[in-house]
Design an enzyme around this catalytic site. Structure first.
Site, short mmCIF file in Angstrom:
data_model
loop_
_atom_site.label_atom_id
_atom_site.label_comp_id
_atom_site.label_asym_id
_atom_site.label_seq_id
_atom_site.Cartn_x
_atom_site.Cartn_y
_atom_site.Cartn_z
N CYS A 39 -56.83 128.65 49.53
CA CYS A 39 -56.37 129.86 50.21
C CYS A 39 -55.19 130.48 49.47
O CYS A 39 -55.39 131.07 48.41
CB CYS A 39 -56.08 129.56 51.67
SG CYS A 39 -56.15 131.04 52.67
N MET A 47 -55.40 129.59 45.91
CA MET A 47 -56.27 130.39 45.04
C MET A 47 -55.61 131.73 44.71
O MET A 47 -55.66 132.20 43.56
CB MET A 47 -57.61 130.67 45.72
CG MET A 47 -58.36 131.79 45.02
SD MET A 47 -59.98 132.13 45.65
CE MET A 47 -59.93 133.91 45.62
N GLN A 48 -54.95 132.32 45.69
CA GLN A 48 -54.29 133.62 45.43
C GLN A 48 -53.23 133.45 44.34
O GLN A 48 -53.04 134.32 43.50
CB GLN A 48 -53.67 134.15 46.73
CG GLN A 48 -54.73 134.44 47.81
CD GLN A 48 -54.13 134.77 49.17
OE1 GLN A 48 -52.92 134.78 49.36
NE2 GLN A 48 -55.00 135.04 50.14
N HIS A 68 -60.88 127.13 53.49
CA HIS A 68 -60.21 125.83 53.67
C HIS A 68 -61.25 124.71 53.75
O HIS A 68 -61.70 124.36 54.86
CB HIS A 68 -59.40 125.84 54.97
CG HIS A 68 -58.20 126.73 54.90
ND1 HIS A 68 -56.98 126.28 54.47
CD2 HIS A 68 -58.06 128.05 55.19
CE1 HIS A 68 -56.12 127.28 54.51
NE2 HIS A 68 -56.74 128.37 54.94
N THR A 93 -41.84 101.27 78.60
CA THR A 93 -43.23 101.34 79.06
C THR A 93 -43.28 101.23 80.59
O THR A 93 -43.95 102.02 81.26
CB THR A 93 -44.08 100.21 78.43
OG1 THR A 93 -44.13 100.42 77.03
CG2 THR A 93 -45.48 100.16 78.99
N GLU A 143 -60.78 121.64 53.51
CA GLU A 143 -60.24 120.43 54.14
C GLU A 143 -60.63 120.30 55.61
O GLU A 143 -60.63 119.19 56.15
CB GLU A 143 -58.71 120.40 54.00
CG GLU A 143 -57.90 121.41 54.82
CD GLU A 143 -57.71 122.77 54.14
OE1 GLU A 143 -58.56 123.12 53.28
OE2 GLU A 143 -56.75 123.49 54.48
N1 GLN Z 1 -50.72 133.98 53.23
C1 GLN Z 1 -52.04 134.10 52.69
C2 GLN Z 1 -52.89 135.09 53.47
O1 GLN Z 1 -52.58 135.39 54.60
C3 GLN Z 1 -52.72 132.77 52.60
C4 GLN Z 1 -53.05 132.16 53.93
C5 GLN Z 1 -53.39 130.72 53.87
O2 GLN Z 1 -53.10 130.06 52.87
N2 GLN Z 1 -53.99 130.19 54.92
O3 GLN Z 1 -53.87 135.54 53.00
#
Ligand code: GLN
Length: 525
Positions: free
Chosen positions: A369, A372-373, A499, A189, A501
């Site tokens: 994101c 979900m995909q 997102h 420090t 979050e």
């Molecule tokens: N890779 C995916 C896309 O580009 C998901 C992106 C993410 O999860 N932020 O759509």
């Protein structure tokens, strides 16, 4: 009133919680009635954090206005309860790019373009453009880093151009504990304060971080060698709960000391409320960026802000290697699973296995994101029987491209800042669980993606709420793309293209996390 500044610098080590401290100071001053604003300075040459690997640098935080920011902006949002904008994050890359662009445009015609004054002028201008009575500026990295020097020089110049009395320098350091001799070491420090002084900055306050409480005599020594009054040296040992930090600083009277030193009027109020008791609900994030604990920061904090214990992070690549029985065994202890966002093929099959497990065992699941995909991919493969269905991100030649790159993304050649980014409005269909969770049929949520559900290929597996949804995924929100889906009849099985979050604040966690972690509570209002 003249604008005032609190400049937070770091010494000894990075990662000692300068972001949390800056956010805490900002909150403390906001509570005291001061109009605060914050700025995170990142000395790296990236224009923003969007192209950085979360494994090394932690999560990329997305603001309402679609900026891919350093994760400290997430702390600022959660602690301050306000949305940040792109102006709240400044990188060396942005500054140098502006200066070089100006040079090419001939704006400095005749001059030799230099770090001082041209780069420092640009930094000062960006700082001065911010609104607020009190600006909390956190300078990333550690004093002594070659890249950070120009920013320290810029604020040093500002103290000469404005008034030194308008600036308060807080130096955040770390006192390591030596096991052998059972003592805290203050030398690092002292040396980092010397480094700061060599650049012409004398700290006004030193906050010493440590693993356990540091004794008063060690703080006396730091005060003496650091040339700072003892009343301005504080110790902040590690806490279980980071949301305690503003309350601890308040108990040290830090707000009053800052106000007195900067001649700011405060109202003496403080009503900081944060979760203290945590329900033990076992939540797991099935992720793949495990290089730092910060890769899923906003998701973790969203769960904690619901008053639920910190979630575990499971390695999806490990799940990939497991048999279905082993997957059952390792996932059955969890009461909720979260499949977070991500990029690239690595670990994807493990996430699909977790989704399958949650669907078949009625375990609450939130897919965010990429999550979900992958819900779409899993459903196509295992319920619809579309063999080798996939996202074209992972298998460009798949016979069932159930997730595909967005049309407008196909033309883009540049990587940085080109995804679908930031807040967009979507319609939520009444009579869906999502609608009851939000208590609204209209939502604004933040995005960061290039791929989306390919409706043409998914026609037979998707339905609208008023249709017969047996063995289908229900679309519960849409814009001109599918925003959210759910599986009816399941305890909680929701995927969102956005997102959630990034929108949780202290005292106001995102309703999706509340609903996921607290099944009794499904409605916001
Ligand atoms: N890779 C995916 C896309 O580009 C998901 C992106 C993410 O999860 N932020 O759509």
């Amino acid at each position: 009133m003249n604008r005032r500044y609190v400049i937070v610098t770091g010494g000894v080590l990075s990662g000692v919680g300068k972001g949390i401290l800056s956010a805490s100071i900002a909150r403390l001053m906001k509570e005291s009635g001061v109009r605060v604003n914050t700025l995170k300075i990142d000395p790296y040459l990236n224009i923003d954090a969007g192209t950085m690997n979360p494994n090394q640098h932690g999560e990329v935080f997305v603001t309402e206005d679609g900026y891919e920011a350093d994760l400290d902006l997430g702390h600022y949002e959660r602690f301050l309860g306000v949305d940040m904008k792109r102006q709240n994050n400044l990188t060396a890359g942005q500054i140098y790019k502006t200066v070089i662009d100006k040079e090419r445009e001939g704006k400095y015609l005749g001059s030799t373009v230099q770090i001082v004054p041209h780069v420092t002028d640009e930094i000062k201008q960006r700082i001065r453009e911010l609104n607020g009575e009190l600006i909390i500026i956190e300078i990333g990295g550690t004093v002594g880093d070659i890249e950070g020097e120009v920013f320290l020089e810029a604020v040093r110049e500002m103290t000469l151009e404005d008034e030194r009395e308008s600036f308060l320098f807080v130096h955040v350091t770390y006192a390591p504990h030596l096991e052998v001799t059972n003592e805290f070491k203050t030398k690092p420090t002292q040396q980092s304060v010397q480094l700061l002084r060599r650049i012409g900055i004398h700290p006004d306050m030193i906050i010493v971080r440590s693993q356990f409480p540091v004794e008063g005599r060690d703080l006396d020594k730091i005060a003496l060698f650091g040339g700072v009054p003892r009343s301005m040296v504080f110790n902040l040992p590690d806490t279980e709960n980071v949301y305690e930090a503003p309350a601890i600083l308040h108990s040290y009277d830090v707000h009053r000391k800052i106000a007195t030193r900067l001649s700011i009027r405060t109202n003496g109020e403080f009503s900081w409320q944060f979760p203290r008791a945590f329900k033990s609900r076992r939540v797991a994030i099935v992720g793949k960026y495990l290089g730092t604990g910060d890769s899923y920061k906003s998701i973790i904090e969203s769960v904690i802000l619901c008053g639920v214990e910190k979630p575990d992070i499971l390695d999806s690549q490990v799940l990939e290697e497991m048999s279905p029985e082993e997957i059952d065994l390792s996932l059955k202890q969890y009461e909720a699973l979260i499949i977070p966002g991500g990029f690239g093929k690595r670990g994807m099959e493990g996430k699909l296995a977790a989704i399958r497990y949650a669907r078949e065992h009625d375990v609450p699941l939130l897919g965010i994101c990429l999550g979900m995909q992958l819900i779409i991919v899993e459903f196509a493969r295992n319920v619809m029987g579309f063999a080798n269905a996939n996202s074209t991100e992972f298998d460009p030649g798949t016979p069932y491209p159930v997730v595909d790159i967005m049309e407008e993304q196909k033309k883009l050649l540049k990587m940085g800042g080109t995804m679908r980014l930031g807040s967009q409005k979507a319609k939520v269909f009444p009579s869906t669980r999502l609608c009851s969770i939000y208590g609204s049929d209209e939502i604004w949520e933040r995005h960061r993606h290039r791929y989306e559900v390919n409706r043409n290929v998914c026609k037979s597996m998707l339905c609208y709420p008023e249709e017969d949804c047996f063995n289908k995924l229900t679309i519960c929100a849409e814009k001109d793309f599918v925003e959210a889906i759910e599986l009816q009849g399941h305890k909680f099985f929701i995927g969102v293209q956005y997102h959630p979050e990034f929108k949780s604040k202290v005292g106001l966690p995102h309703p999706l996390f509340e609903a996921l972690t607290n099944p009794q509570r499904t409605c916001r209002r």
